[in-house]
Write an enzyme that holds these catalytic residues in place. Structure first.
Site, short mmCIF file in Angstrom:
data_model
loop_
_atom_site.label_atom_id
_atom_site.label_comp_id
_atom_site.label_asym_id
_atom_site.label_seq_id
_atom_site.Cartn_x
_atom_site.Cartn_y
_atom_site.Cartn_z
N GLY A 1 0.82 -1.12 -0.01
CA GLY A 1 0.05 0.13 0.01
C GLY A 1 0.91 1.11 0.04
O GLY A 1 0.36 2.41 0.26
N ASN B 1 1.70 3.26 -2.49
CA ASN B 1 1.06 4.11 -3.54
C ASN B 1 -0.12 4.69 -2.95
O ASN B 1 -0.39 5.71 -2.78
CB ASN B 1 0.81 3.54 -4.68
N ASN C 1 -5.96 3.07 -13.30
CA ASN C 1 -4.92 1.95 -12.69
C ASN C 1 -3.48 2.50 -13.05
O ASN C 1 -3.28 3.20 -14.20
CB ASN C 1 -5.19 0.54 -13.52
N HIS D 1 0.44 0.88 -14.06
CA HIS D 1 1.06 -0.12 -14.70
C HIS D 1 2.81 0.08 -14.56
O HIS D 1 2.90 1.23 -15.10
CB HIS D 1 0.39 -0.53 -15.81
N ASP E 1 -5.00 -4.36 -18.60
CA ASP E 1 -3.90 -3.37 -19.18
C ASP E 1 -4.34 -3.02 -20.67
O ASP E 1 -3.57 -2.54 -21.25
CB ASP E 1 -2.45 -3.89 -19.15
N GLU F 1 5.98 6.42 -10.11
CA GLU F 1 4.85 6.44 -9.28
C GLU F 1 4.49 7.17 -8.27
O GLU F 1 3.54 7.99 -8.40
CB GLU F 1 4.55 4.67 -8.91
#
Length: 192
Positions: A12, A14, A102, A104, A145, A174
């Site tokens: 977790g 992010n 999302n 990736h 994706d 990210e």
């Protein structure tokens, strides 16, 4: 106010970064963290952040409306996948069109699809002798994706980089880009 739910399956980091970003933001906040693993460290992070967290099983996601009911009960407007390893079921895609994003850990369309997550991606990038990797932030659709790309950022992959080196570079991208990109997508939605 746009209420955000974060779906996460692991530690977790992010989810924590996104929650902290929106903590003092006007117009949006992280209201809920959902995981498919009761022992995921994301629950501990949620507790420290003061964000409600819940766990649902794979069957709950795939065969019931329990997750959708929970999202509605918590007045969730927008969903962020941050290290979430289950495929998002059609009932959620239908209920949140263009409202599920999302991240990736590669430059899609390369290194995407079923089984391509976390270190699997970084190992594949190194094995393919790619000269760059990065992140792709995209909308969710019914296939892994393959949703429309919102944003990409790149990092160099050196010839002597290990998958761990690549993972670290990608994590930095990210942390830097995911929260503000989410913020900009929500701002666009709020206009429309």
């Amino acid at each position: 106010m746009v209420n955000i739910a974060i779906f996460a399956s692991g530690s977790g980091s992010n989810a924590e970064n996104i929650s902290n970003y929106f903590k003092n933001k006007e117009g949006a906040s992280v209201r809920l963290i959902i995981s498919n693993k009761a022992d995921a460290f994301v629950h501990k992070r949620a507790e420290v952040l003061g964000v409600k967290s819940v766990t649902f099983s794979k069957d709950d996601f795939e065969k019931t409306d329990l997750v959708l009911d929970c999202l509605r009960e918590n007045q969730i407007d927008f969903i962020v996948l941050a290290g979430f390893l289950l495929k998002v079921p059609q009932n959620l895609i239908d209920a949140y069109p263009q409202r599920i994003v999302n991240i990736h850990p590669a430059l899609l369309p390369k290194f995407g699809g079923k089984g391509m997550y976390g270190d699997n991606v970084h190992k594949a990038v190194v094995a393919a002798r790619e000269s760059e990797s990065g992140i792709t932030i995209h909308y969710i659709n019914e296939n892994y994706d393959e949703g429309n790309i919102i944003f990409q950022a790149k990092c160099e992959v050196l010839s002597d980089d290990t998958f761990q080196n690549v993972a670290e570079k990608v994590h930095q991208l990210e942390y830097l880009h995911f929260p503000p990109v989410i913020d900009s997508v929500i701002a666009e939605l709020s206009k429309g």
